[in-house]
Design a protein around this motif. Structure first.
Motif, short mmCIF file in Angstrom:
data_model
loop_
_atom_site.label_atom_id
_atom_site.label_comp_id
_atom_site.label_asym_id
_atom_site.label_seq_id
_atom_site.Cartn_x
_atom_site.Cartn_y
_atom_site.Cartn_z
N ILE A 6 0.86 -1.20 0.00
CA ILE A 6 0.00 0.00 0.00
C ILE A 6 0.89 1.24 0.00
O ILE A 6 1.63 1.49 0.94
CB ILE A 6 -0.94 0.01 1.23
CG1 ILE A 6 -1.80 -1.24 1.25
CG2 ILE A 6 -1.80 1.27 1.22
CD1 ILE A 6 -2.69 -1.41 0.04
N LYS A 9 -0.01 7.30 -1.19
CA LYS A 9 -1.26 7.93 -1.63
C LYS A 9 -2.47 7.17 -1.09
O LYS A 9 -3.38 7.77 -0.50
CB LYS A 9 -1.30 7.99 -3.15
CG LYS A 9 -2.56 8.65 -3.69
CD LYS A 9 -2.58 8.67 -5.21
CE LYS A 9 -3.86 9.28 -5.75
NZ LYS A 9 -3.90 9.27 -7.23
N ASN A 10 -2.49 5.84 -1.29
CA ASN A 10 -3.61 5.04 -0.80
C ASN A 10 -3.64 5.00 0.72
O ASN A 10 -4.72 4.93 1.33
CB ASN A 10 -3.53 3.62 -1.36
CG ASN A 10 -3.97 3.54 -2.80
OD1 ASN A 10 -4.82 4.32 -3.24
ND2 ASN A 10 -3.41 2.61 -3.56
N ILE A 13 -5.58 7.92 1.95
CA ILE A 13 -7.02 7.77 1.73
C ILE A 13 -7.61 6.79 2.75
O ILE A 13 -8.68 7.02 3.31
CB ILE A 13 -7.30 7.28 0.29
CG1 ILE A 13 -6.80 8.31 -0.72
CG2 ILE A 13 -8.80 7.05 0.10
CD1 ILE A 13 -6.90 7.86 -2.16
N ILE A 14 -6.88 5.70 3.00
CA ILE A 14 -7.34 4.71 3.98
C ILE A 14 -7.40 5.33 5.37
O ILE A 14 -8.33 5.08 6.14
CB ILE A 14 -6.41 3.47 3.98
CG1 ILE A 14 -6.59 2.70 2.67
CG2 ILE A 14 -6.72 2.56 5.17
CD1 ILE A 14 -5.59 1.58 2.47
N GLY A 145 -11.59 7.98 -4.37
CA GLY A 145 -10.22 7.54 -4.60
C GLY A 145 -9.91 6.16 -4.08
O GLY A 145 -8.79 5.67 -4.23
N MET A 146 -10.89 5.51 -3.44
CA MET A 146 -10.66 4.18 -2.87
C MET A 146 -11.56 3.15 -3.55
O MET A 146 -12.74 3.41 -3.79
CB MET A 146 -10.95 4.21 -1.36
CG MET A 146 -10.71 2.89 -0.62
SD MET A 146 -9.07 2.19 -0.87
CE MET A 146 -8.02 3.55 -0.40
N THR A 147 -10.99 1.99 -3.88
CA THR A 147 -11.75 0.92 -4.51
C THR A 147 -11.90 -0.26 -3.56
O THR A 147 -11.14 -0.39 -2.60
CB THR A 147 -11.05 0.43 -5.79
OG1 THR A 147 -9.79 -0.18 -5.42
CG2 THR A 147 -10.81 1.57 -6.76
N ILE A 150 -8.66 -2.39 -3.36
CA ILE A 150 -7.58 -1.87 -2.52
C ILE A 150 -7.90 -2.05 -1.05
O ILE A 150 -7.04 -2.47 -0.25
CB ILE A 150 -7.31 -0.39 -2.84
CG1 ILE A 150 -6.77 -0.24 -4.26
CG2 ILE A 150 -6.32 0.21 -1.84
CD1 ILE A 150 -6.63 1.19 -4.72
N ILE A 151 -9.14 -1.77 -0.66
CA ILE A 151 -9.49 -1.88 0.76
C ILE A 151 -9.46 -3.34 1.20
O ILE A 151 -9.02 -3.67 2.30
CB ILE A 151 -10.86 -1.22 1.07
CG1 ILE A 151 -10.99 -0.93 2.57
CG2 ILE A 151 -12.03 -2.07 0.63
CD1 ILE A 151 -10.15 0.20 3.03
N SER A 154 -5.84 -4.33 1.62
CA SER A 154 -5.29 -3.72 2.84
C SER A 154 -5.75 -4.47 4.08
O SER A 154 -4.95 -4.72 5.00
CB SER A 154 -5.73 -2.25 2.93
OG SER A 154 -5.33 -1.54 1.78
#
Length: 592
Positions: A6, A9-10, A13-14, A145-147, A150-151, A154
């Motif tokens: 991760i 940038k991500n 957002i997380i 910005g989050m998909t 990705i979540i 994570s």
């Protein structure tokens, strides 16, 4: 936050979505689950269902303009269907769905011209990755910005870092409820084995208990410390109290008498008082607080009353000044608007947040009263307490009746008094609802005029029950019949109809509070505006009242047996407090 794979940038957002700690990701609860294990042949597909199909890519039918769909024709040994895309480049589609290949495709089944299709499938993978799709998939709250991909990645990375923790729930409670361990529960919440993942599931239930248990344990630890903290003993002398009572032009209600006695007994005791006074609009809370102030002054101590707005502070000042006008006592109003007239030596000091600026100091304070206390957070209450002196008594007042569930969730560290009766000369307010197209009206919130007899509320369908009741309570404060007119524009929703019906049927604020909880749900009532009430991430108080009750009972037993959490189980419970960030309880244990 450091999670493999991760990037910065991500990660930002997380952090905005979940929080900055690994545990925040673990507590990011799915809002729903999608079962992608359904993998029928094309001939057996059902419109509207979620299905995972294994198909051969036959041909592509590109779109001739932007309004037309790009169709990919696929088949299995039972029939044909289409995969449909809008506004997606052809080269990309040909890359992920090459002609002649076999693909696993999952999405919602639709029908167009008697042919099944999936529009913008959720998953398109090679056949060798079939098992990665044919499972129960979590649906998470997202942000810009989050998909989901990705979540999910994570959270899986965070799960790989989880160790088995010492058990903080008593063994008998675990066995009675058949709950698994914390580690198993947190894993199963994000990787369920069964689609029946509702709030009755044992894994979810256990995590809900953990959250409520941590919160209730915090409350009980603080209450225990406060109850053993040396306060200021203010014996009953009844001189000023009798003078005040003798000059009243009205008779106190039974509830007022009971509440005055409860507070007086607390003041007389050697332990610090922390009491919440609930009273409906116009029920007479201020006079009850004034009797507590009299007991304070009789013992050569001063009192402070804090209100959330200058209007309310000034209203309290005028009311109290009139009551004590013949008692040879002093009263001072301290707000940012009247800086030239501040008297910090007065018997009774009334003000707003200006009272607790760093440059303001108080001496010899025996009682702090906070009106509309739900507008002040826990940290503001602690700051206020420290400013006035940690040993002084605290009385919190609210005109917003609090449902039983809320009492347990937010105010379990306090003793609670209630004034349900209205003054004997008050008449019930007649409430009517009228359908209108347009009307101009003005509502003055905060008025306290005994001669006001009519309240008109425009667009009443837009207000919650508690708001409507608060507004209605601005009339009917004298002995003349009062009326509240609720103007609304149709058509009304079912909930709006129910709210107006309740308003016409009752003037009981406590009953209205319960109805409001039932209609709106705890999630809305526990919003950011209610700063004194916790926001839960895993729990839903609409559904988990029974778990809250159990958590409260277990917390009370533990604090009774191990008030400093020093036993082996207590050390595990300290870990629980850290997990849910109830640091205030740890600080209390360290410092008292």
């Amino acid at each position: 936050m450091t999670i493999k794979g991760i990037g910065p940038k991500n990660a930002k957002i997380i952090e905005r979505l979940c929080g900055k700690y690994i545990v925040d990701l673990l507590f990011h609860k799915p809002t729903a689950y999608i079962d992608r294990r359904n993998s029928p042949k094309i001939i057996d597909l059902e419109e509207g269902s979620i299905a995972t199909v294994v198909v051969k890519i036959d041909s592509h039918t590109p779109a001739f303009n932007r309004r037309m769909p790009y169709r990919v024709n696929v088949s299995d040994d039972s029939g044909q269907m289409s995969i449909v895309y809008f506004n997606l480049r052809g080269p990309y589609i040909k890359k992920i769905l090459p002609i002649g290949s076999t693909r696993v495709i999952s999405g919602k089944i639709e029908k167009f011209n008697d042919l099944y299709q999936i529009t913008h499938p959720h998953h398109v993978v090679d056949i060798k990755n079939l098992d990665s799709v044919k499972k129960i998939e979590c649906v998470y709250p997202l942000t810009a910005g989050m998909t989901s991909k990705i979540i999910q990645k994570s959270i899986n990375s965070a799960l790989s870092m989880v160790d088995e923790l010492p058990e903080w729930i008593p063994e008998k409670v675990l066995e009675r409820n058949k709950w698994p361990s914390w580690k198993d529960s947190i894993y199963q919440m994000h990787n369920p084995k069964d689609v029946k993942e509702n709030d009755d599931n044992k894994y979810i239930e256990r995590l809900v208990f953990d959250e409520l248990f941590s919160q209730q344990l915090t409350i009980r630890l603080i209450k225990n410390k406060i109850s053993h903290k040396n306060g200021i003993s203010l014996p009953k002398k009844n001189k000023l109290s009798k003078q005040l009572r003798d000059q009243l032009k009205f008779q106190l209600t039974g509830d007022q008498e009971t509440t005055i006695e409860e507070i007086s007994n607390d003041q007389e005791g050697s332990s610090k008082m922390l009491r919440l006074l609930q009273g409906d609009v116009g029920s007479g809370k201020t006079i009850v607080a004034l009797f507590a102030m009299m007991q304070c002054i009789e013992n050569n101590k001063r009192s402070v009353l804090m209100a959330p707005t200058e209007i309310l502070a000034e209203q309290h000042f005028n009311t109290i000044k009139e009551f004590i006008s013949d008692l040879n006592l002093t009263c001072s109003l301290i707000t940012s608007s009247n800086k030239n007239n501040h008297n910090f030596e007065a018997d009774i000091i009334i003000g707003t947040h200006a009272l607790f600026q760093q440059k303001v100091t108080f001496e010899n304070i025996g009682l702090v009263v906070i009106d509309e206390q739900h507008k002040f957070g826990v940290h503001q209450r602690i700051l206020l307490n420290e400013k006035a002196g940690n040993s002084c008594d605290i009385l919190l007042m609210t005109a917003t009746p609090i449902p039983r569930t809320m009492e347990l969730a937010a105010y379990g560290d306090m003793d609670i008094s209630k004034i349900s009766e209205k003054p004997k000369n008050r008449k019930e307010i007649i409430t009517k609802s009228i359908n209108i197209n347009k009307i101009d009206s003005v509502i003055e919130v905060g008025i306290d005029d005994p001669d006001a007899t009519v309240m008109i509320i425009e667009n009443s369908e837009r207000y919650g029950l508690s708001q409507l009741h608060q507004l209605r309570g601005r009339v009917g404060r004298g002995n003349v019949q009062s009326t509240c007119i609720l103007l609304f524009e149709g058509p009304l929703t079912d909930n709006a109809k129910r709210r107006l019906k309740v308003m016409k049927e009752t003037n009981d604020g406590f009953l209205i509070a319960e109805e409001d909880l039932d209609i709106r749900g705890a999630g809305e009532i526990l919003g950011s505006k209610q700063s004194g009430i916790p926001n839960f991430r895993l729990s839903n108080l609409d559904k988990h009242k029974h778990i809250l009750e159990e958590a409260r009972g277990v917390a009370m037993d533990i604090v009774k047996e191990d008030p400093d959490l020093k036993k082996s189980a207590g050390k595990a419970q300290r870990t629980l407090l850290h997990l849910f960030r109830n640091q205030v309880a740890i600080d209390y244990l360290k410092t008292g």
